[in-house]
Design a protein around this motif. Structure first.
Motif, PDB file in Angstrom:
ATOM      1  N   TYR A 496       1.328  -8.996  -3.577  1.00 40.13           N
ATOM      2  CA  TYR A 496       0.913  -7.731  -2.974  1.00 40.13           C
ATOM      3  C   TYR A 496      -0.087  -7.013  -3.888  1.00 40.13           C
ATOM      4  CZ  TYR A 496       1.242  -3.271  -0.469  1.00 40.13           C
ATOM      5  OH  TYR A 496       0.953  -2.132   0.241  1.00 40.13           O
ATOM      6  N   GLY A 497      -1.278  -6.743  -3.334  1.00 40.08           N
ATOM      7  CA  GLY A 497      -2.270  -5.945  -4.042  1.00 40.08           C
ATOM      8  C   GLY A 497      -3.055  -6.663  -5.115  1.00 40.08           C
ATOM      9  N   ASP A 503      -7.690 -10.668   0.202  1.00 39.84           N
ATOM     10  CA  ASP A 503      -6.757 -10.737   1.318  1.00 39.84           C
ATOM     11  C   ASP A 503      -5.376 -10.931   0.704  1.00 39.84           C
ATOM     12  OD1 ASP A 503      -5.029 -11.750   3.357  1.00 39.84           O
ATOM     13  OD2 ASP A 503      -6.765 -12.341   4.539  1.00 39.84           O
ATOM     14  N   THR A 504      -4.551  -9.895   0.730  1.00 43.87           N
ATOM     15  CA  THR A 504      -3.208  -9.954   0.157  1.00 43.87           C
ATOM     16  C   THR A 504      -2.216  -9.408   1.183  1.00 43.87           C
ATOM     17  OG1 THR A 504      -2.938  -7.738  -0.833  1.00 43.87           O
ATOM     18  CG2 THR A 504      -4.334  -9.308  -2.026  1.00 43.87           C
ATOM     19  N   PRO A 505      -0.920  -9.621   0.985  1.00 44.63           N
ATOM     20  CA  PRO A 505       0.060  -9.081   1.930  1.00 44.63           C
ATOM     21  C   PRO A 505      -0.084  -7.558   2.092  1.00 44.63           C
ATOM     22  CG  PRO A 505       1.118 -10.636   0.449  1.00 44.63           C
ATOM     23  CD  PRO A 505      -0.266 -10.415  -0.087  1.00 44.63           C
ATOM     24  N   VAL A 506      -0.029  -7.091   3.316  1.00 47.42           N
ATOM     25  CA  VAL A 506      -0.083  -5.655   3.593  1.00 47.42           C
ATOM     26  C   VAL A 506       1.114  -5.188   4.415  1.00 47.42           C
ATOM     27  CG1 VAL A 506      -2.604  -5.521   3.445  1.00 47.42           C
ATOM     28  CG2 VAL A 506      -1.533  -6.007   5.662  1.00 47.42           C
ATOM     29  N   TYR A 518       4.704   2.894   0.976  1.00 45.52           N
ATOM     30  CA  TYR A 518       4.562   2.830  -0.478  1.00 45.52           C
ATOM     31  C   TYR A 518       4.034   1.444  -0.868  1.00 45.52           C
ATOM     32  CZ  TYR A 518       7.629   6.965  -0.800  1.00 45.52           C
ATOM     33  OH  TYR A 518       8.191   8.220  -0.682  1.00 45.52           O
ATOM     34  N   PRO A 519       3.068   1.365  -1.757  1.00 43.04           N
ATOM     35  CA  PRO A 519       2.621   0.039  -2.198  1.00 43.04           C
ATOM     36  C   PRO A 519       3.674  -0.618  -3.071  1.00 43.04           C
ATOM     37  CG  PRO A 519       1.579   1.756  -3.508  1.00 43.04           C
ATOM     38  CD  PRO A 519       2.343   2.470  -2.420  1.00 43.04           C
ATOM     39  N   ILE A 520       3.890  -1.907  -2.869  1.00 40.81           N
ATOM     40  CA  ILE A 520       4.823  -2.644  -3.722  1.00 40.81           C
ATOM     41  C   ILE A 520       3.992  -3.543  -4.645  1.00 40.81           C
ATOM     42  CG2 ILE A 520       6.809  -2.508  -2.194  1.00 40.81           C
ATOM     43  CD1 ILE A 520       6.147  -5.377  -1.270  1.00 40.81           C
TER      44      ILE A 520
END
Length: 819
Positions: A496-497, A503-506, A518-520
């Motif tokens: 993530y991020g 292109d990453t998990p959202v 919330y960003p993980i």
């Protein structure tokens, strides 16, 4: 040139017809200069590819022409695939790979492409903390818990015991001793092996503020402290807190009133026997697997803390001995407990854990008996079983790498050492026999948590290379790292991020993102699974249209969708392992602060970087330009849009742009975060991007392209995680001056009272810092102009500063040479 123009025209025409059928997959994070660099070309048509080119993303100049590999044929959704090896390119920069009519995303090359990533992944570990959660700045699970299965030692069911702390296991809030001990060990090993990869910007409780201990060690101690609670007495050890009743709903990690005891959760005692709640019975056969993992973590922790906290180290030594005895209470494996669902951590192997326990006991005591017994356990499981199979049950063979082999091999010599090293090689060879059949070099089975296996396998390749001094499997190791960051059928990073621009998990299976957005940051998701497994799992339902539909196949699936807990749920222990792997890839090239801004260059090199910021004051510009020219040193200038548009500054800008770096400093010199509450953000992402892009428009008016000005110093030198993340997504790196220097106080004037610092005092402090600590890699900031109420301008002392640094042997680098 004509040849290249024709090439682009032909490529554009081909790409138009193949746009939906052909892709080039790359590691979006980037490649180290000396590493293997291979892109994977895949297509849904059987199109031959003979050659490929790599061109500079800025100049568009072709820098490499190469031959494609042999055709690897079908894999997953594709009918043809090739490997494109551009390892010959070692020059730092950004490039694009082109073959068969398609182009790759931008490829970054440089020794520092992994720098800061291990600390970034640590954010997820802190976010998973229980008892006190620094991300939420709140407490949770403070009532844990009530005992189960401990009546045999005089603790009737529902006896209260304090086991608060540790980490939540995944997106539910269960806690397992086995995964936590393994995670703790990986964090400790990362600190031991690669301490330079980590910084100190957090307190022990996870809140901002340095405490003299690297943040990764703070995190490891959080795990150790909880393990101590889970082994409170020599005859007591607990395996897990909570059970699958916790899956009842998605919520933030407050208290969980699901267990009939208010806010208390059950704590499962390790008795070495099968345990059952409801209709499910696990296959526990003994106490060894969990207890032995405690031993390894305690012994490594004791060794590391020996010079930091002697009393704590002695406690860990004592607990290692009692945990060691507990591991022998009944030889066998301890599995987790489930009540409503059939899914548990179905660990079946335990001799690998005993090998690690004995190996670390030998290091702690020096007693030969431990070494001999470790060797005998190593021979019982030479190769971790999943490596010789194409499937396995959930966590059936855990940890996914034999940690004991590495620790044991380092303690052995001669034939015995070679024997253990060969075990690693044999396991790698088993995977390689599968991997060499496809263009991704994918030999890891697509079982649940396949990304965790991928990280573990890359670590095994790394450790084999280190122990044997044999780089035979370097390309295979790199292929597994590349897989995690985009060189896979789906073309996505699994973290993530990371990277911010990729292109990453959202939409992971996480309450943090699903309920509150919330960003993980840094969380490693489970990863793709066999389609046959996915089709038979209970309760999976996609909530959004599948953006990766074109890349799903009968082989494996991956969904960036909250509804898919099998492929898109982050795990704590997988992330801890990833932290080790990422730290191994980092260089000591430069140092980042807790927000991700570069604040220092390579501390091993005797160089400094002078930087100057300009907004509304410009009175020092001529003195600074003349001094730099006279002394023949390069520097960096960060200028606001207002400064760039001011006609008074145009001649000055024309002079410095020929030699020095010029980059953005905010168009209107905005304050992005409050002085008193830095983690808040005063500006929306949309407004921030407009501000910085307007700054770039102003730079472009002076012939300075964004590609040439991809280093940004925020206005007021004040920013937070949001600003750095948004900036990184624009492929721009945030920098700041090195903390501790007072040159930035050159803006003060006498009317400010105690805040005012004279130029003499600033110069003296610079000299003192150099004398006491050195200035290697320091970024030294001076303002281009200051308020008229300050009469002693520091820029008038610039020549003194430069001469002093030259006399001490420092080289001057442009700021873009530091990154």
């Amino acid at each position: 040139m004509l040849r290249y123009i024709l090439l682009l025209i032909i490529a554009a025409a081909i790409q138009f017809s193949f746009a939906q059928d052909t892709w080039i997959r790359v590691n979006q994070l980037g490649y180290k200069s000396k590493a293997k660099k291979v892109a994977v070309w895949v297509s849904k048509k059987d199109q031959p590819v003979k050659t490929f080119v790599v061109f500079d993303a800025k100049s568009k100049k072709v820098v490499f022409e190469g031959n494609a590999s042999r055709p690897f044929g079908a894999y997953g959704p594709f009918v043809q695939s090739y490997r494109l090896d551009f390892s010959a390119i070692e020059q730092k920069g950004e490039y694009i790979v082109e073959a068969g009519g398609v182009q790759s995303p931008i490829v970054r090359i440089g020794d520092g492409v992994y720098d800061g990533t291990a600390d970034f992944a640590l954010r997820y570990m802190r976010q998973q903390r229980t008892l006190f959660n620094p991300f939420l700045k709140d407490s949770c699970h403070t009532h844990d818990g009530f005992t189960l299965y401990a009546a045999s030692i005089g603790l009737p069911d529902s006896t209260r015991i304090d086991v608060g702390g540790g980490w939540h296991d995944a997106s539910d809030y269960l806690q397992y001793a086995t995964t936590s001990a393994n995670a703790t060990y990986h964090l400790l090993a990362a600190y031991r092996d690669f301490p330079y990869a980590f910084t100190d910007y957090k307190q022990a409780n996870g809140l901002s503020g340095a405490n003299g201990i690297k943040d990764v060690l703070d995190e490891a101690k959080w795990g150790l402290d909880w393990l101590l609670k889970m082994h409170p007495e020599p005859h007591m050890m607990f395996n897990q807190i909570a059970d699958d009743r916790d899956h009842a709903s998605m919520r933030m990690p407050g208290e969980d009133p699901f267990y009939g005891r208010g806010y208390e959760r059950p704590v499962y005692f390790i008795d070495g026997k099968p345990q059952q709640r409801g209709k499910f019975l696990n296959n526990t056969t003994g106490t060894s697997s969990t207890a032995a993992k405690f031993v390894g973590a305690f012994n490594l922790g004791a060794a590391i803390f020996r010079e930091i906290d002697k009393s704590y180290s002695e406690t860990l030594v004592s607990k290692a001995h009692t945990a060691f005895n507990y591991a022998h209470k009944k030889l066998g494996v301890t599995q987790t407990v489930s009540v409503k669902s059939p899914y548990i951590y179905a660990e079946e192997n335990w001799v690998d854990d005993m090998e690690l326990a004995y190996a670390t006991m030998f290091k702690q005591t020096g007693e030969q008996q431990y070494l001999e017994k470790a060797l005998s356990f190593a021979r019982e499981e030479a190769v971790t079983p999943w490596m010789i199979r194409d499937t396995a049950n959930h966590y059936q063979y855990y940890p996914f790498i034999n940690l004991g082999h590495y620790e044991l091999a380092k303690s052995l010599q001669g034939e015995q050492r070679e024997e253990i090293i060969a075990y690693y090689k044999n396991g790698i060879a088993e995977v390689w026999n599968r991997a060499k059949q496809n263009a991704f070099f994918r030999g890891i089975p697509f079982i649940w948590c396949s990304n965790n296996l991928t990280v573990a396998f890359a670590m095994q390749c790394l450790w084999y290379q280190d122990l044997a001094d044999d780089a035979t499997y370097a390309e295979l190791m790199q292929a597994n790292i590349d897989w995690l960051f985009g060189t896979n059928p789906w073309g996505t990073s699994m973290v993530y991020g990371l990277p911010a621009w990729g292109d990453t998990p959202v939409d992971p299976h996480s309450a943090f993102t699903h309920l509150h957005h919330y960003p993980i940051d840094g969380g490693l998701v489970d990863g793709p699974v066999y389609t046959s497994i996915y089709n038979n799992l209970i309760g999976i339902q996609l909530h959004e249209e599948d953006e990766y539909e074109a890349f799903q196949s009968d082989l494996a699936v991956y969904h960036d969708d909250y509804g898919d807990y099998s492929t898109n749920e982050p795990t704590m222990d997988g992330t801890a392992s990833l932290i080790y792997l990422l730290s191994s890839q980092e260089s000591s090239h430069h140092v980042k602060d807790e927000y991700g801004a570069v604040v220092r260059g390579n501390s091993d090199k005797k160089h400094v970087s002078l930087v100057f910021t300009g907004h509304d004051f410009n009175d020092g510009k001529e003195v600074i330009e003349r001094t730099l020219r006279k002394q023949q040193v390069k520097a960096g200038f960060f200028l606001t849009g207002d400064f760039l548009r001011n006609k008074e500054n145009h001649d000055f800008i024309d002079k410095i742009k020929k030699i020095h770096y010029i980059g953005p400093h905010s168009d209107k010199h905005l304050l992005y975060a409050p002085w008193e509450k830095r983690d808040s953000t005063l500006i929306s992402q949309e407004d921030f991007l407009k501000d910085i892009n307007d700054n770039y428009v102003a730079l472009a008016a002076h012939g300075i392209r964004k590609e040439e000005a991809a280093v940004f110093m925020p206005s007021y030198e004040w920013y937070n995680h949001d600003i750095v993340r948004w900036t990184n997504a624009e492929r721009v790196q945030v920098v700041n001056y090195t903390p501790g220097l007072r040159t930035t106080a050159d803006y003060t004037y006498p009317q400010m009272g105690a805040r005012y610092i004279s130029s003499d005092k600033i110069f003296e402090q610079l000299l003192q810092t150099e004398d006491e600590k050195g200035l290697n890699g320091h970024i030294i900031l001076i303002h281009l102009g200051v308020d008229t109420r300050r009469e002693d301008k520091l820029y008038n002392r610039l020549e003194d500063v430069v001469k002093m640094l030259k006399s001490k042997g420092y080289e001057f680098l442009r700021i873009d040479e530091v990154i």
